[in-house]
Design an enzyme around this catalytic site. Structure first.
Site, mmCIF file in Angstrom:
data_model
loop_
_atom_site.group_PDB
_atom_site.id
_atom_site.type_symbol
_atom_site.label_atom_id
_atom_site.label_comp_id
_atom_site.label_asym_id
_atom_site.label_seq_id
_atom_site.Cartn_x
_atom_site.Cartn_y
_atom_site.Cartn_z
ATOM 1 N N SER A 160 -8.797 -1.034 0.366
ATOM 2 C CA SER A 160 -7.525 -0.836 1.274
ATOM 3 C C SER A 160 -7.284 -2.325 1.594
ATOM 4 C CB SER A 160 -7.715 0.017 2.079
ATOM 5 O OG SER A 160 -6.272 0.496 2.683
ATOM 6 N N ASP A 255 -2.036 7.521 -4.693
ATOM 7 C CA ASP A 255 -1.967 6.624 -3.724
ATOM 8 C C ASP A 255 -0.586 5.961 -3.556
ATOM 9 O OD1 ASP A 255 -2.633 4.565 -1.813
ATOM 10 O OD2 ASP A 255 -4.171 3.675 -3.197
ATOM 11 N N HIS A 285 -5.840 7.718 -1.759
ATOM 12 C CA HIS A 285 -6.120 6.398 -0.924
ATOM 13 C C HIS A 285 -7.500 6.884 -0.242
ATOM 14 C CE1 HIS A 285 -5.195 2.392 0.493
ATOM 15 N NE2 HIS A 285 -5.726 2.874 1.732
#
Length: 312
Positions: A160, A255, A285
């Site tokens: 991320s 995501d 995600h």
């Protein structure tokens, strides 16, 4: 799940959250993520790994890092190392990634150094977090004997926002002549410029439970306040992406930033940097840090292990 759900702090309104509300939420959420109760979601560490904290002295600051190494130290030989950066821009802790990092430490084998970087907040921008990732990487290489690692066999691995930080570290490593063998970028948020939201996956998954559009707007506001050069902190917009370490880009399909990873892999390939893009259907995600909820996490961990072992 009932115990961890009961402990989870209520989310504030991300569009109107105050500084005090953000800090209070972060502290409560990170306590939960680091607690034994969270293991039902974040996964149990590999039992053959030693895990502990260490303070790293960097210019102007002391920074905690979480060290994962195989029990026995790898037979006395200097091991390769993996510099890991956890996910979460304004919230997150290295502890949430013990499942994957301890497994890599034992199975590669390698020393995995997970950076507890400064989190986004008013007065703490993405540039500070990016400096934390880069400064720890450089420290490990420059003090390799102290860490018991081979400085010529290193990789970066991030998730991320940590994927963004790791991608920036790989670019800085090339510019500094610091050789890396590999980079692994999992659901990377590769763009914090004004085009951050101009991707179909943002609209398609705006209400994703793990990363929503209001959270992304908050990340951008904190990461690049007015006067910040957002392009310099966006790997997707880097001028030159050739000559970088071979990359594995892992993209969960459900995501909002899935297209960030897809486009970054395309740009790496176009620049001549080897890049493998793997998509995990149905995964959301942050799925790699939630193996208790995401069945795709096991296959992704195995792929990352094989990729790192082959390059290190």
């Amino acid at each position: 799940m009932s115990e961890i759900t009961a402990q989870r702090p209520p989310e504030p309104d991300w569009d109107t959250v105050t500084d005090e509300e953000l800090i209070a939420y972060r502290e409560a959420e990170n306590r939960l993520r680091a607690s034994p109760a969270a293991r039902v979601v974040t996964g149990d560490p590999e039992p053959g790994a030693s895990i502990g904290w260490r303070q790293v002295s960097l210019p102007g600051r002391e920074l905690p890092v979480r060290i994962h190494r195989p029990d026995g130290g790898g037979g006395g030989a200097d091991l390769p190392f993996v510099l890991h950066v956890h996910g979460g821009g304004f919230v997150g802790t290295a502890v949430q990634s013990d499942w994957v990092n301890s497994h890599l430490a034992v199975r590669v084998p390698a020393v995995v150094v997970s950076v507890e970087h400064r989190l986004l907040a008013p007065g703490t921008t993405l540039a500070a977090a990016a400096d934390d990732g880069w400064d720890v990487l450089r420290h490990v290489v420059e003090h390799a004997a102290h860490w018991g690692v081979d400085p010529a066999r290193g990789a970066v691995f991030g998730e991320s926002c940590g994927g963004l930080i790791s991608a920036l570290a790989a670019i800085r490593a090339r510019e500094a002549g610091l050789g890396l063998r590999a980079q692994v970028l999992v659901n990377p948020a590769a763009d914090v410029t004004g085009t951050m939201f101009d991707h179909p996956s943002i609209d398609r998954h705006a209400a994703s439970p793990a990363l929503s559009l209001p959270q992304l707007r908050l990340v951008q506001r904190l990461a690049v306040p007015p006067g910040t050069d957002a392009r310099a902190l966006s790997p997707l917009h880097a001028d030159e992406l050739g000559g970088l370490a071979p990359a594995l880009v892992v993209v969960p399909t459900e995501d909002p930033v899935a297209d960030h990873g897809r486009r970054y892999a395309e740009r790496l390939r176009a620049a001549g940097t080897p890049a493998r893009l793997t998509e995990y259907a149905g995964a959301g995600h942050a799925f790699l840090s939630m193996p208790g909820l995401a069945p795709q996490a096991g296959a992704a961990r195995a792929e990352i292990l094989d990729f790192l072992a082959a390059h290190l």
